[in-house]
Design a protein around this motif. Structure first.
Motif, PDB file in Angstrom:
ATOM      1  N   THR A  22       0.837  -1.208   0.000  1.00 35.60           N
ATOM      2  CA  THR A  22       0.000   0.000   0.000  1.00 35.60           C
ATOM      3  C   THR A  22       0.868   1.252   0.000  1.00 35.60           C
ATOM      4  N   LEU A  23       1.885   1.263   0.875  1.00 37.30           N
ATOM      5  CA  LEU A  23       2.694   2.485   1.000  1.00 37.30           C
ATOM      6  C   LEU A  23       3.506   2.754  -0.261  1.00 37.30           C
ATOM      7  N   LEU A  24       4.049   1.691  -0.855  1.00 33.17           N
ATOM      8  CA  LEU A  24       4.846   1.882  -2.074  1.00 33.17           C
ATOM      9  C   LEU A  24       3.950   2.306  -3.245  1.00 33.17           C
ATOM     10  N   ALA A  25       2.778   1.676  -3.346  1.00 37.75           N
ATOM     11  CA  ALA A  25       1.866   2.035  -4.444  1.00 37.75           C
ATOM     12  C   ALA A  25       1.429   3.489  -4.296  1.00 37.75           C
ATOM     13  N   ARG A  26       1.150   3.896  -3.069  1.00 33.98           N
ATOM     14  CA  ARG A  26       0.744   5.281  -2.843  1.00 33.98           C
ATOM     15  C   ARG A  26       1.853   6.263  -3.168  1.00 33.98           C
ATOM     16  N   ALA A  27       3.092   5.800  -3.006  1.00 36.25           N
ATOM     17  CA  ALA A  27       4.234   6.673  -3.327  1.00 36.25           C
ATOM     18  C   ALA A  27       4.473   6.700  -4.840  1.00 36.25           C
ATOM     19  N   GLU A 119      -6.671  -1.677  -3.811  1.00 34.88           N
ATOM     20  CA  GLU A 119      -7.417  -0.421  -4.025  1.00 34.88           C
ATOM     21  C   GLU A 119      -6.475   0.779  -4.144  1.00 34.88           C
ATOM     22  N   ASN A 120      -5.291   0.646  -3.524  1.00 36.41           N
ATOM     23  CA  ASN A 120      -4.333   1.755  -3.574  1.00 36.41           C
ATOM     24  C   ASN A 120      -3.357   1.654  -4.740  1.00 36.41           C
ATOM     25  N   GLY A 121      -3.571   0.685  -5.612  1.00 31.47           N
ATOM     26  CA  GLY A 121      -2.770   0.652  -6.844  1.00 31.47           C
ATOM     27  C   GLY A 121      -1.724  -0.440  -6.928  1.00 31.47           C
ATOM     28  N   ALA A 122      -1.625  -1.291  -5.882  1.00 29.83           N
ATOM     29  CA  ALA A 122      -0.655  -2.398  -5.980  1.00 29.83           C
ATOM     30  C   ALA A 122      -1.260  -3.516  -6.836  1.00 29.83           C
ATOM     31  N   GLU A 123      -0.396  -4.211  -7.565  1.00 28.05           N
ATOM     32  CA  GLU A 123      -0.882  -5.377  -8.311  1.00 28.05           C
ATOM     33  C   GLU A 123      -0.739  -6.584  -7.372  1.00 28.05           C
ATOM     34  N   VAL A 124      -1.830  -7.295  -7.172  1.00 31.58           N
ATOM     35  CA  VAL A 124      -1.787  -8.439  -6.248  1.00 31.58           C
ATOM     36  C   VAL A 124      -2.094  -9.707  -7.027  1.00 31.58           C
ATOM     37  N   ARG A 125      -1.186 -10.661  -6.972  1.00 27.00           N
ATOM     38  CA  ARG A 125      -1.437 -11.940  -7.650  1.00 27.00           C
ATOM     39  C   ARG A 125      -1.524 -13.035  -6.585  1.00 27.00           C
ATOM     40  N   GLU A 126      -2.761 -13.507  -6.369  1.00 22.69           N
ATOM     41  CA  GLU A 126      -2.938 -14.601  -5.408  1.00 22.69           C
ATOM     42  C   GLU A 126      -2.731 -15.938  -6.101  1.00 22.69           C
ATOM     43  N   GLU A 127      -2.640 -16.979  -5.308  1.00 25.57           N
ATOM     44  CA  GLU A 127      -2.408 -18.350  -5.802  1.00 25.57           C
ATOM     45  C   GLU A 127      -1.197 -18.384  -6.732  1.00 25.57           C
ATOM     46  N   THR A 128      -0.244 -17.544  -6.393  1.00 26.83           N
ATOM     47  CA  THR A 128       0.969 -17.415  -7.210  1.00 26.83           C
ATOM     48  C   THR A 128       2.176 -17.589  -6.299  1.00 26.83           C
ATOM     49  N   GLU A 129       2.984 -18.575  -6.588  1.00 23.33           N
ATOM     50  CA  GLU A 129       4.100 -18.891  -5.702  1.00 23.33           C
ATOM     51  C   GLU A 129       5.412 -18.500  -6.376  1.00 23.33           C
ATOM     52  N   VAL A 130       6.297 -17.903  -5.578  1.00 16.04           N
ATOM     53  CA  VAL A 130       7.628 -17.597  -6.118  1.00 16.04           C
ATOM     54  C   VAL A 130       8.440 -18.878  -6.052  1.00 16.04           C
ATOM     55  N   THR A 131       8.889 -19.338  -7.202  1.00 20.64           N
ATOM     56  CA  THR A 131       9.577 -20.640  -7.210  1.00 20.64           C
ATOM     57  C   THR A 131      11.071 -20.540  -7.518  1.00 20.64           C
ATOM     58  N   SER A 319       8.024  -3.167  10.596  1.00 17.61           N
ATOM     59  CA  SER A 319       9.177  -3.372   9.713  1.00 17.61           C
ATOM     60  C   SER A 319       8.790  -3.103   8.256  1.00 17.61           C
ATOM     61  N   ALA A 320       7.564  -3.494   7.889  1.00 15.47           N
ATOM     62  CA  ALA A 320       7.130  -3.280   6.498  1.00 15.47           C
ATOM     63  C   ALA A 320       7.029  -1.786   6.188  1.00 15.47           C
ATOM     64  N   GLU A 321       6.554  -1.024   7.176  1.00 20.12           N
ATOM     65  CA  GLU A 321       6.428   0.427   6.975  1.00 20.12           C
ATOM     66  C   GLU A 321       7.818   1.036   6.753  1.00 20.12           C
ATOM     67  N   LYS A 322       8.769   0.621   7.599  1.00 17.82           N
ATOM     68  CA  LYS A 322      10.129   1.161   7.471  1.00 17.82           C
ATOM     69  C   LYS A 322      10.777   0.679   6.176  1.00 17.82           C
ATOM     70  N   ALA A 323      10.516  -0.567   5.794  1.00 16.02           N
ATOM     71  CA  ALA A 323      11.094  -1.097   4.554  1.00 16.02           C
ATOM     72  C   ALA A 323      10.549  -0.321   3.350  1.00 16.02           C
ATOM     73  N   ALA A 324       9.247  -0.072   3.348  1.00 11.80           N
ATOM     74  CA  ALA A 324       8.638   0.640   2.216  1.00 11.80           C
ATOM     75  C   ALA A 324       9.210   2.058   2.114  1.00 11.80           C
ATOM     76  N   GLU A 329      12.734   5.837  -0.877  1.00 14.16           N
ATOM     77  CA  GLU A 329      13.839   6.815  -0.950  1.00 14.16           C
ATOM     78  C   GLU A 329      14.941   6.317  -1.864  1.00 14.16           C
ATOM     79  N   ILE A 330      15.253   5.031  -1.754  1.00 13.46           N
ATOM     80  CA  ILE A 330      16.358   4.458  -2.532  1.00 13.46           C
ATOM     81  C   ILE A 330      16.015   4.444  -4.026  1.00 13.46           C
ATOM     82  N   LEU A 331      14.751   4.219  -4.326  1.00 17.31           N
ATOM     83  CA  LEU A 331      14.352   4.210  -5.739  1.00 17.31           C
ATOM     84  C   LEU A 331      14.534   5.594  -6.370  1.00 17.31           C
TER      85      LEU A 331
END
Ligand SMILES: Cc1cc2nc3c(=O)[nH]c(=O)nc-3n(C[C@H](O)[C@H](O)[C@H](O)COP(=O)(O)OP(=O)(O)OC[C@H]3O[C@@H](n4cnc5c(N)ncnc54)[C@H](O)[C@@H]3O)c2cc1C
Length: 442
Positions: A22-27, A119-131, A319-324, A329-331
């Protein structure tokens, strides 16, 4: 072959993943969440802390939470020997500004936060596993596949995608921790938890009916978390070796533990189990590193320290808030990366250490519980402990010195009984108060 390019790819759509998304999409960042389950799905971790409220305000979900979930005004800890108990209310915490948190049914809570990130603009893919994960100099390449549990896969075959950064929020799965072999388990905290949801567990009316209740025995403790006006999450935690020695299924072990504990029996006379019995074991660990050149770990994917003080979701969101914020900033300017990643890791480790100290103290003998159950108004020590348990990071000196004194009393209690000694051994239930087998759903 290269795939679609994102600013940040997030593994996992639990509270950590959805908060960061949410925070990254809003940014204005292009962010994708890869979640292997279809929400809503069962998850444990139902009792929240007041200090997450600021993050909920920032995310813009506070009103939805207020409408949907039980408030939590504090807690009560009860000695299993039945001789004493202590209630604490968040309003009485040191310089408290928040009088409540929430008790949540996680399937609904997690779905609410994940839908909100969409709703805030992130793309969410469920039932999708990082392999598969592959790190290049300036990007991360991921192979994503339809989750093996998926009944209606949206993906038909593995696909590739790329991102400038990877945020691992995969929870206790610790995808990157395993990939880089960073995971260090806390051998002295190898516990086993068994839990289920019940209807009609007895509870008081009013604010006291919103408290999390814990019953502390010698070698196990129970939680009771009110999830709705009638539904209660009930769980027991013991050493993994104690559970193994019982030679019982989790279902039978939960029933036996409850039956042996009069404080639980008294509250569960009319209780009816309305969920399957779940269990989780050997879950306390931390990763030796929380970042690399192209990745960060947040939430349980960074580390998890025992459920006893309900700190998991608080740490995940914090931690997620601080990571986002760091990634955003880094981007914009990659030169800030070394400093921001170091600060991130330092901050998350410091807060985890705070809870690790509480947890170690809780499980080391009876000093902690004897002092805790005999709270003192002196020097506002109880208020300071209350504040830290509410999620106050305790970085202010006013809290720090009070915590030093609290821990001094806990250590000294081993030698001098400043607080009354407790056996923590339940009295045998009298015939008239014992209950029959817990009713359960078929
Ligand atoms: C017995 C027990 C009791 C607890 N009680 C409490 C409590 O009362 N209060 C509290 O605050 N915390 C509690 N916790 C802790 C809490 O459950 C966690 O800290 C919290 O859920 C962490 O959130 P998260 O977003 O980091 O991870 P999770 O909520 O676990 O989310 C991770 C997500 O990642 C997904 N995922 C994993 N691997 C992959 C992959 N390869 N590809 C795609 N998706 C993937 C998973 O499906 C999952 O949805 C408890 C924990 C235990 C074990």
């Amino acid at each position: 072959m290269s795939g679609e390019m994102y600013d940040v790819a997030i593994i996992g759509g639990g509270p950590a993943g959805s908060t960061a998304a949410t925070l990254l999409a809003r940014a204005g960042r292009r962010v994708v969440v890869l979640e292997r389950e279809k929400f809503p799905r069962f998850h444990i971790g139902e009792s929240l802390l007041p200090f997450s409220t600021k993050a909920f305000d920032r995310l813009g979900v506070r009103e939805k939470l207020d409408r949907t979930f039980m408030p939590k005004h504090g807690g009560e800890i009860i000695a299993a020997c039945g001789t004493t108990s202590a209630k604490f209310y968040f309003k009485d915490g040191f310089e408290s500004r928040r009088d409540r948190a929430y008790q949540v049914t996680r399937s609904e809570f997690d779905k609410m936060l994940l839908d909100h990130s969409r709703e805030n603009g992130a793309e969410v893919r469920e039932e999708t596993e990082v392999t598969k994960i592959d790190f290049a100099k300036d990007r991360v390449r991921l192979e994503v596949s339809p989750a093996s549990s998926s009944k209606t896969p949206t993906l038909q075959s593995p696909t590739l995608l790329e991102a400038r950064y990877l945020l691992d929020c995969s929870g206790r799965q610790t995808t990157l921790g395993n990939f880089f072999k960073l995971k260090k388990t806390y051998d002295h905290l190898q516990k086993f938890s068994i839990f289920a949801h019940y209807e009609n567990v007895d509870r008081p009316d009013g604010i006291d009916g919103t408290l999390i209740r814990m019953v502390r025995g010698l070698d196990r403790w129970f939680w009771m978390i009110p999830l709705t006006p009638t539904r209660m999450s009930v769980g027991v935690v013991m050493d993994t070796s104690t559970f193994r020695a019982m030679k019982l299924s989790p279902e039978d072990a939960l029933e036996k533990c409850v039956e042996e504990q009069p404080e639980m029996v008294a509250r569960m006379q009319k209780a009816k189990r309305v969920s399957p019995v779940y269990s989780a074991g050997d879950y306390s660990y931390r990763n030796a590193k929380l970042f690399g050149d192209r990745w960060l770990l947040a939430g349980d994917a960074a580390g998890f320290i025992d459920p006893v003080f309900s700190s998991g979701v608080f740490l995940a969101i914090m931690s997620a808030e601080k990571a986002a914020d760091s990634l955003d900033e880094i981007l914009s300017d990659e030169r800030r990366k070394p400093r921001l990643f170091r600060e991130y890791s330092h901050c998350v480790n410091r807060v985890m250490d705070l809870y690790l100290r509480f947890v170690n103290s809780w499980y080391s003998g009876k000093g902690f519980i004897e002092v805790f159950l005999n709270p003192t108004e002196m020097l506002q020590l109880a208020a300071a402990v209350n504040a830290v348990l509410a999620g106050n990071e305790g970085s202010r000196f006013a809290i720090k010195w009070r915590m030093w004194i609290f821990y001094f009393f806990v250590r000294a209690q081993r030698f001098i009984a400043f607080s009354p000694r407790l056996s923590l051994v339940p009295k045998k239930p009298e015939a008239s108060t014992s209950m029959g087998p817990l009713e359960s759903v078929s």
